[in-house]
Structures are given as structure tokens and as C-alpha cells.
Scaffold this active site. Sequence first.
Site, PDB file in Angstrom:
ATOM      1  N   ARG A 241       0.863  -1.185   0.000  1.00 38.35           N
ATOM      2  CA  ARG A 241       0.000   0.000   0.000  1.00 38.35           C
ATOM      3  C   ARG A 241       0.895   1.230   0.000  1.00 38.35           C
ATOM      4  O   ARG A 241       1.408   1.633   1.030  1.00 38.35           O
ATOM      5  CB  ARG A 241      -0.908  -0.017   1.247  1.00 38.35           C
ATOM      6  CG  ARG A 241      -2.137   0.894   1.141  1.00 38.35           C
ATOM      7  CD  ARG A 241      -2.724   1.166   2.518  1.00 38.35           C
ATOM      8  NE  ARG A 241      -1.898   2.126   3.215  1.00 38.35           N
ATOM      9  CZ  ARG A 241      -1.710   2.143   4.537  1.00 38.35           C
ATOM     10  NH1 ARG A 241      -2.285   1.260   5.314  1.00 38.35           N
ATOM     11  NH2 ARG A 241      -0.945   3.055   5.088  1.00 38.35           N
TER      12      ARG A 241
ATOM     13  N   HIS B 246      -3.818   4.798   4.270  1.00 35.57           N
ATOM     14  CA  HIS B 246      -4.920   3.842   4.373  1.00 35.57           C
ATOM     15  C   HIS B 246      -6.188   4.428   3.750  1.00 35.57           C
ATOM     16  O   HIS B 246      -6.907   3.757   3.018  1.00 35.57           O
ATOM     17  CB  HIS B 246      -5.172   3.494   5.840  1.00 35.57           C
ATOM     18  CG  HIS B 246      -6.420   2.702   6.051  1.00 35.57           C
ATOM     19  ND1 HIS B 246      -6.514   1.371   5.713  1.00 35.57           N
ATOM     20  CD2 HIS B 246      -7.642   3.064   6.536  1.00 35.57           C
ATOM     21  CE1 HIS B 246      -7.750   0.942   5.992  1.00 35.57           C
ATOM     22  NE2 HIS B 246      -8.441   1.950   6.482  1.00 35.57           N
TER      23      HIS B 246
ATOM     24  N   TYR C 114       3.322   6.534  11.419  1.00 35.25           N
ATOM     25  CA  TYR C 114       3.732   5.174  11.794  1.00 35.25           C
ATOM     26  C   TYR C 114       4.748   4.533  10.847  1.00 35.25           C
ATOM     27  O   TYR C 114       5.177   3.419  11.059  1.00 35.25           O
ATOM     28  CB  TYR C 114       2.501   4.259  11.943  1.00 35.25           C
ATOM     29  CG  TYR C 114       1.554   4.264  10.734  1.00 35.25           C
ATOM     30  CD1 TYR C 114       1.826   3.479   9.619  1.00 35.25           C
ATOM     31  CD2 TYR C 114       0.411   5.053  10.723  1.00 35.25           C
ATOM     32  CE1 TYR C 114       0.972   3.492   8.529  1.00 35.25           C
ATOM     33  CE2 TYR C 114      -0.451   5.065   9.632  1.00 35.25           C
ATOM     34  CZ  TYR C 114      -0.174   4.287   8.538  1.00 35.25           C
ATOM     35  OH  TYR C 114      -1.002   4.293   7.450  1.00 35.25           O
TER      36      TYR C 114
END
Length: 344
Positions: free
Chosen positions: A243, A247, A256
Site C-alpha cells: 500500500r 490507508h 507510523y
Amino acid sequence: MDTLPLPDDGDTARPTPEHLRELYSLMAAVRHLDLSAVAWQRQGIIPGYAPELGQEAAQVGSGYAVDTSRDFVFPTYREMGVARTMGVSMVEYMSTHKATWHGGLYDPVKSRLAPIQAVVAGSVLHAVGWAHGQTLDGSDAVAMTYLGDGASSQGDVHEAMNFAAVMKAPVVFFVQNNGWAISVPTERQVAGGSVAARAAGYGIPALQVDGNDVVAVLAATRRAFAHCRSGNGPVVIEAMTYRRGPHSTSDDPGRYRSLDEERDGAGEDPLHRFRQQLQADGVADEEFFAQAQASAAAEAEKIREGLEALGPRPGNEMFGLVFQETTPALQSQAVSWREESEHV
Ligand SMILES: Cc1ncc(C[n+]2csc(CCOP(=O)(O)OP(=O)(O)O)c2C)c(N)n1
Ligand SMILES: [Mg+2]
């Protein structure tokens, strides 16, 4: 990993140059639309979107194997590329992201694509139920359900895989392992080495494939469909991808993961890689790529116009579309809503 008994027929199944160019054009259209959708969210045209940047090969390659005259696909919230490949109207598909109508305006039965599913692992159970129904009807149709590495930790996936295997339901469990479940990396939530490795526990054959190689994904999905169609029960495909974006449009991956981690994890861009390959094999030239890019841009622009032209749906639909027959509680909510919103 490849435990599917059906052999890989290698070169004989290789797409023709025309099909390879079509796959590239689809990936280019999906890439452009995906980037556009993020921009539209920033411009206030749609309230939210789940980008699939980096997953174009996994989505176009798998979606290309679907026979929309009989099969059925059960997506998550991130399968725009599958929908586009299956020929679903993108204005109607994007209407879900515009929140014009909760299930999207496309017809799931005609398009063979179930409504976008935001419940993680929700679609796997629907796929097994549908596929089991097909076997009772004597049909050779196949269900393909999409799920992520994160979804594979849900109990629903255990139930779905177990029953699909017990009932020999023709289901392709297409796992896009994109390395992340929002902010949680795969290694912190997938035990047993891989999602594909778990299939053995259910007696389901599994294939782990390079999810950034569209031709490999298409070949794997075709093999899985052939296995299911011949009455052999389900298959698990784990497409290893990444990815590359956030998100969703409300996520900030910088909280993160670092840019260096992103660069290392993502590897080579699937679209760029396919372009290099087509060029090296003499299947497509600069003119073709420029044309693919121009039509992708024109297509996205038409979709934006279509989306902006969508008016709001009548608000009372939210009560009328819940159950076949309404309930007294729902009816009284509908009355209150009407009084408050329409001042009647
Ligand atoms: C049942 C349920 N639990 C939690 C959530 C919140 N949630 C949304 S997406 C997501 C992560 C899913 O990760 P993965 O399955 O890997 O799919 P990806 O988003 O990477 O495509 C979570 C936990 C949800 N939507 N549904
Ligand atoms: Mg994931």
C-alpha cells in the site's frame, strides 16, 4: 508457495500482445483515477476515499480473470481497480465515496460486483454463501472475494474458509497482502508465515504470487478459477503487494512509517515495471503509452463531471431501503426525520 494441483500452463496461457496492451491501459486508467479521487477528496468533491496506489497489478490482473456473464465478485472498500476492470460505471461506483447513496448506484446483479463492503472481512462470508448457492443450482459460476492481510486475522475468515472447504464452494479468496492494516504492519498481525500458509489447515490449495506483476496475477487467478469451476472447491491466492499511499484520505502514514521504510517496502512501481517490460518486449511504444495516459486523463475528467452532476438522493430512501417490509420502529424514525428535516 503453490499447492494448486492444476498445472501452470505457462506460455500457452500468456496473454496476447493486444491483451497485454489492454492490461496496461486498464492499469494506467486505474492509476489516474485513483490519484484523481484523492485530489477530489481534497477539493471537497467526495468526502472520503481509500486509495489503491501500488495495488493496480493485483486488482487489474485478478479482475481481468472474471467472467461477468456468470461469476460474482465481493469487494472490500479498496477495489476500485477491480470494478473498473470489470466494466462497472465509475460514476456509479464513485457515488458510494461521494456518499450520494449508501450502497453505490451501480446494479450489483447486472455488474456482478457486490456493493462496497466497509466491514473488514464482511465480504468473505457473503461469497461463500453465494458460491454454495451456485452449487445447489448446478451452475459452474465462481465467487471471488477480496480481503486484506489485516482481515485475515478476523474470525469470519476462519468460518468462511472452513465452510467453503467443507462444502466445496467455488470461492477464490483473493488476499491482497499490502503490508499494512492501517498502521499495523503484517508481521505484527499475521502468524504462521503467511496468509497462504494457513490454507493448508483447511485443505485448501493456495498460491502466493508477486502481486505487483499483472501477468503473474492474471495467470494465478485464471488457474484458481479453473480449479473452482471444475467442482474442486475453494482456492486461496495471496498477492504480495504494498500500500504505497495512506490507508484512506483521513490517514497520515507519516505517524507510523518513515519515507525510507516506504521506499524499501514498496519496491518497484507495478505500472512502471509493466511499462518497462512491454517496451523491452516490443509490445508497446512511446506513442502507445502517451495515448494510454491521455485517455486515462480524459476518462477521469468525464467521471468527475458525472460525479459533480449527481444530485442528492431523497433522504427517505434511508428508511425505505433497510428491510423488505418496514418495522414500526423504523416507521416512527422516518416520521421524526421528516418532521425535523422538512418541517412538516
Ligand atoms: C469489523 C471491522 N473491524 C475494524 C474495522 C476498522 N478497519 C477498517 S480498515 C482496517 C484494516 C484492514 O486492513 P487489511 O485487511 O489489511 O486491508 P487494507 O486496508 O490494507 O486494504 C480496520 C481495522 C472495520 N472497518 N471493520
Ligand atoms: Mg492490508
